[in-house]
Design an enzyme around this catalytic site. Structure first.
Site, mmCIF file in Angstrom:
data_model
loop_
_atom_site.group_PDB
_atom_site.id
_atom_site.type_symbol
_atom_site.label_atom_id
_atom_site.label_comp_id
_atom_site.label_asym_id
_atom_site.label_seq_id
_atom_site.Cartn_x
_atom_site.Cartn_y
_atom_site.Cartn_z
ATOM 1 N N GLY A 12 0.781 -1.213 -0.058
ATOM 2 C CA GLY A 12 -0.038 0.185 -0.083
ATOM 3 C C GLY A 12 0.682 1.123 0.174
ATOM 4 O O GLY A 12 0.350 2.308 0.608
ATOM 5 N N VAL A 93 -7.815 -9.472 -11.350
ATOM 6 C CA VAL A 93 -8.649 -9.009 -12.646
ATOM 7 C C VAL A 93 -10.231 -8.690 -12.164
ATOM 8 O O VAL A 93 -10.857 -9.912 -11.936
ATOM 9 C CB VAL A 93 -8.786 -9.867 -13.775
ATOM 10 C CG1 VAL A 93 -9.354 -9.409 -14.873
ATOM 11 C CG2 VAL A 93 -7.003 -10.203 -13.965
ATOM 12 N N HIS A 110 -0.174 1.082 -13.478
ATOM 13 C CA HIS A 110 0.738 -0.160 -13.917
ATOM 14 C C HIS A 110 2.076 0.102 -14.158
ATOM 15 O O HIS A 110 2.463 1.019 -14.611
ATOM 16 C CB HIS A 110 0.075 -0.716 -15.412
ATOM 17 C CG HIS A 110 0.544 -1.756 -16.070
ATOM 18 N ND1 HIS A 110 0.316 -2.963 -15.794
ATOM 19 C CD2 HIS A 110 1.431 -1.871 -17.114
ATOM 20 C CE1 HIS A 110 1.281 -4.008 -16.521
ATOM 21 N NE2 HIS A 110 1.641 -3.151 -17.419
ATOM 22 N N GLU A 143 -12.333 -4.334 -19.955
ATOM 23 C CA GLU A 143 -12.624 -5.705 -19.624
ATOM 24 C C GLU A 143 -11.440 -6.489 -19.722
ATOM 25 O O GLU A 143 -11.217 -7.827 -19.391
ATOM 26 C CB GLU A 143 -13.776 -6.382 -20.311
ATOM 27 C CG GLU A 143 -15.130 -6.063 -19.826
ATOM 28 C CD GLU A 143 -15.581 -4.713 -20.237
ATOM 29 O OE1 GLU A 143 -15.121 -3.720 -20.691
ATOM 30 O OE2 GLU A 143 -16.964 -4.479 -20.208
#
Ligand code: GRF
Length: 207
Positions: A12, A93, A110, A143
């Site tokens: 975190g 995911v 990312h 998605e």
């Protein structure tokens, strides 16, 4: 103020920086972290949230397929009247149902250029190839896996980095700086269109 949930799986450090920027930095008055959700009970980031007085929820993912987990997650997120969901080292995911519920309202960071590398361990990927630089990317979540629209990117110099730890350290430094700035710009830019379509207020996710 936008109401945000931060989803984590690990230590975190991105969450910690976001919380600090909300307290008295570039996210102050822009958004509030109303809940931190982890899929792992042992995630260090839960302690970061507790120290900051932010409610936490653990929604364990082990043994659940993506769809079943997505339903549990939606149940946990439902009561918080969220404007946005911020992924900060969340290692599952999201199911299509979760993406649809928060369409264009989920952001991820990312540790690579999403056009070049998707999936886990982006710093390991850069290190193994001996790259002299890599990128970190803030993007919307759709998605696919790391396929959503890019909101911001920053280069990480890897010149002279000799260990994977070194690569990770350099990358995380850039992530911490980039994420809050990118979130602020996103809320300012996209927030205007949310407001226009709803007469002055960002719509909350259905609960
Ligand atoms: C970061 O490298 C982030 O890019 C990736 O997971 C890591 C999370 O680190 N998605 P932390 O938990 O924020 O320290």
């Amino acid at each position: 103020m936008r109401r945000v949930a931060v989803l984590i799986s690990g230590r975190g450090t991105n969450l910690e920086r976001i919380v600090a920027e909300v307290r008295d930095g570039c996210l102050s008055g822009v958004c509030a972290v109303v809940v931190v959700v982890s899929n792992r009970p042992e995630a260090g980031g839960l302690e970061v949230a507790r120290r900051a007085g932010i409610p936490t929820r653990v929604v364990p993912s082990s043994g659940l397929d993506g769809e079943a987990y997505g339903r549990r997650l939606l149940e946990a997120l439902g009561p918080w009247k969220l404007d946005a969901v911020v992924l900060a080292g969340f290692m599952r995911v999201l199911s299509a149902e979760v993406v649809e519920r928060f369409r264009n309202r989920i952001v991820n960071i990312h540790p690579a250029d999403t056009a070049e590398y998707q999936g886990m361990d982006g710093y390991g990927w850069a290190f193994e190839r001996g790259l002299s630089e890599t990128k970190v990317t803030v993007h919307l979540v759709d998605e696919g896996v790391d396929t959503g629209r890019v909101l911001a990117q920053e280069t990480v110099s890897l010149q002279g980095a000799t260990t994977l730890d070194d690569v990770r350290r350099r990358g995380l430094d850039v992530e911490h700086d980039l994420y809050s700035r990118a979130l602020r710009r996103w809320f300012e830019n996209e927030g205007r269109s949310w407001d226009a379509s709803t007469g002055g207020r960002a719509p909350c996710a259905e609960s």
